[in-house]
Write a protein that holds these residues in place. Sequence first.
Motif, PDB file in Angstrom:
ATOM      1  N   GLU A  70       1.779  -3.821 -11.654  1.00 38.10           N
ATOM      2  CA  GLU A  70       1.992  -2.374 -11.673  1.00 38.10           C
ATOM      3  C   GLU A  70       3.175  -1.870 -11.707  1.00 38.10           C
ATOM      4  O   GLU A  70       4.087  -2.608 -11.212  1.00 38.10           O
ATOM      5  N   PRO A  71       3.408  -0.715 -12.522  1.00 38.41           N
ATOM      6  CA  PRO A  71       4.656  -0.267 -12.446  1.00 38.41           C
ATOM      7  C   PRO A  71       5.387  -0.010 -11.079  1.00 38.41           C
ATOM      8  O   PRO A  71       6.655  -0.426 -10.788  1.00 38.41           O
ATOM      9  N   VAL A  72       4.681   0.624 -10.074  1.00 35.99           N
ATOM     10  CA  VAL A  72       5.411   0.884  -8.858  1.00 35.99           C
ATOM     11  C   VAL A  72       5.410  -0.206  -8.059  1.00 35.99           C
ATOM     12  O   VAL A  72       6.590  -0.462  -7.664  1.00 35.99           O
ATOM     13  N   GLY A  73       4.681  -1.449  -7.984  1.00 36.52           N
ATOM     14  CA  GLY A  73       4.939  -2.661  -7.671  1.00 36.52           C
ATOM     15  C   GLY A  73       5.986  -3.308  -8.233  1.00 36.52           C
ATOM     16  O   GLY A  73       6.695  -4.146  -7.232  1.00 36.52           O
ATOM     17  N   ILE A  74       6.317  -3.257  -9.457  1.00 32.76           N
ATOM     18  CA  ILE A  74       7.415  -4.044 -10.294  1.00 32.76           C
ATOM     19  C   ILE A  74       8.595  -3.470  -9.497  1.00 32.76           C
ATOM     20  O   ILE A  74       9.489  -3.858  -9.241  1.00 32.76           O
ATOM     21  N   ALA A  75       8.736  -1.946  -9.416  1.00 32.37           N
ATOM     22  CA  ALA A  75       9.724  -1.242  -9.189  1.00 32.37           C
ATOM     23  C   ALA A  75      10.255  -1.433  -7.735  1.00 32.37           C
ATOM     24  O   ALA A  75      11.327  -2.069  -7.407  1.00 32.37           O
ATOM     25  N   LEU A  76       8.986  -1.564  -6.617  1.00 37.27           N
ATOM     26  CA  LEU A  76       9.159  -2.029  -5.429  1.00 37.27           C
ATOM     27  C   LEU A  76       9.790  -3.362  -5.172  1.00 37.27           C
ATOM     28  O   LEU A  76      10.683  -3.823  -4.213  1.00 37.27           O
ATOM     29  N   GLY A  77       8.929  -4.146  -5.892  1.00 37.82           N
ATOM     30  CA  GLY A  77       9.552  -5.833  -5.777  1.00 37.82           C
ATOM     31  C   GLY A  77      10.996  -5.848  -6.187  1.00 37.82           C
ATOM     32  O   GLY A  77      11.763  -6.662  -5.808  1.00 37.82           O
ATOM     33  N   ALA A  78      11.360  -5.339  -7.317  1.00 35.61           N
ATOM     34  CA  ALA A  78      12.887  -5.411  -7.939  1.00 35.61           C
ATOM     35  C   ALA A  78      13.813  -5.028  -6.550  1.00 35.61           C
ATOM     36  O   ALA A  78      14.825  -5.563  -6.229  1.00 35.61           O
ATOM     37  N   ALA A  79      13.223  -3.718  -5.894  1.00 34.98           N
ATOM     38  CA  ALA A  79      14.253  -3.099  -4.905  1.00 34.98           C
ATOM     39  C   ALA A  79      14.020  -4.035  -3.616  1.00 34.98           C
ATOM     40  O   ALA A  79      15.329  -4.143  -3.221  1.00 34.98           O
ATOM     41  N   VAL A  80      12.969  -4.605  -3.390  1.00 32.71           N
ATOM     42  CA  VAL A  80      12.937  -5.457  -2.254  1.00 32.71           C
ATOM     43  C   VAL A  80      13.829  -6.981  -2.533  1.00 32.71           C
ATOM     44  O   VAL A  80      14.287  -7.273  -1.698  1.00 32.71           O
ATOM     45  N   LEU A  81      13.878  -7.309  -3.910  1.00 33.44           N
ATOM     46  CA  LEU A  81      14.814  -8.303  -3.970  1.00 33.44           C
ATOM     47  C   LEU A  81      16.128  -8.140  -3.989  1.00 33.44           C
ATOM     48  O   LEU A  81      16.749  -9.229  -3.900  1.00 33.44           O
ATOM     49  N   ALA A  82      16.420  -6.990  -3.990  1.00 32.62           N
ATOM     50  CA  ALA A  82      17.847  -6.653  -3.587  1.00 32.62           C
ATOM     51  C   ALA A  82      18.308  -6.940  -2.390  1.00 32.62           C
ATOM     52  O   ALA A  82      19.612  -7.433  -2.188  1.00 32.62           O
ATOM     53  N   ILE A  83      17.395  -7.182  -1.450  1.00 31.58           N
ATOM     54  CA  ILE A  83      17.671  -7.086   0.043  1.00 31.58           C
ATOM     55  C   ILE A  83      18.386  -8.438   0.269  1.00 31.58           C
ATOM     56  O   ILE A  83      19.171  -8.874   0.592  1.00 31.58           O
ATOM     57  N   PRO A  84      17.346  -9.619  -0.432  1.00 29.26           N
ATOM     58  CA  PRO A  84      17.816 -10.970  -0.168  1.00 29.26           C
ATOM     59  C   PRO A  84      19.174 -11.393  -0.842  1.00 29.26           C
ATOM     60  O   PRO A  84      20.106 -12.098  -0.147  1.00 29.26           O
ATOM     61  N   LEU A  85      19.387 -10.679  -1.935  1.00 24.14           N
ATOM     62  CA  LEU A  85      20.463 -10.977  -2.659  1.00 24.14           C
ATOM     63  C   LEU A  85      21.774 -10.418  -1.704  1.00 24.14           C
ATOM     64  O   LEU A  85      22.838 -10.998  -1.714  1.00 24.14           O
ATOM     65  N   LEU A  86      21.883  -9.288  -1.266  1.00 25.29           N
ATOM     66  CA  LEU A  86      22.836  -8.618  -0.425  1.00 25.29           C
ATOM     67  C   LEU A  86      23.011  -9.651   0.847  1.00 25.29           C
ATOM     68  O   LEU A  86      23.923  -9.824   1.147  1.00 25.29           O
ATOM     69  N   VAL A  87      22.153  -9.994   1.357  1.00 26.33           N
ATOM     70  CA  VAL A  87      22.063 -10.639   2.595  1.00 26.33           C
ATOM     71  C   VAL A  87      22.977 -12.178   2.366  1.00 26.33           C
ATOM     72  O   VAL A  87      23.502 -12.656   3.081  1.00 26.33           O
ATOM     73  N   ILE A  88      22.352 -12.699   1.115  1.00 25.02           N
ATOM     74  CA  ILE A  88      22.969 -14.029   0.826  1.00 25.02           C
ATOM     75  C   ILE A  88      24.468 -13.881   0.578  1.00 25.02           C
ATOM     76  O   ILE A  88      25.471 -14.319   0.974  1.00 25.02           O
ATOM     77  N   TRP A  89      24.740 -12.670  -0.078  1.00 28.41           N
ATOM     78  CA  TRP A  89      26.363 -12.419  -0.317  1.00 28.41           C
ATOM     79  C   TRP A  89      27.065 -12.253   0.613  1.00 28.41           C
ATOM     80  O   TRP A  89      27.972 -12.598   0.874  1.00 28.41           O
TER      81      TRP A  89
END
Length: 149
Positions: free
Chosen positions: A34-53
Amino acid sequence: MRRGLLPALAVTALLAIYVWAIAGRGVALLNTGEPVGIALGAAVLAIPLLVIWLIWREWSLAAHVQRMADELAASDELPVDDLPRSPGGRIDRAAADEAFALARTKAEAAPEDWRAWYHLAFAYDAAGDRRRARATLRHTAKLHGRAAG
């Protein structure tokens, strides 16, 4: 083992579990199609990347600070915590301010001397300004990197 290493490893392990859980949720959202799910998934995946950095940044700084401390210890220049304390263990504020003023003067007189900035970072810490102490340690690490090569 160094005093703060075990708690730092424990916090890092907890953050790794958090990153794993959040990344799993992000991937699940992406897989909805779903477009909304994909957009939210991409946004949620930014959090782990930020934490790892952020984790990498802090561990890198800690390792660099330890190398500088070892270098200072080898030349008998490591800062000594000899400020007077209250019976409860708090550093005497006037003594910390005086030590800070001296360290700041030395750092300003030698702006490229990482050793002076290292001492200033610990004077900031003793004076209770942890934010500036950390920023000064980052600056010190950059100066040390330039001096090393």
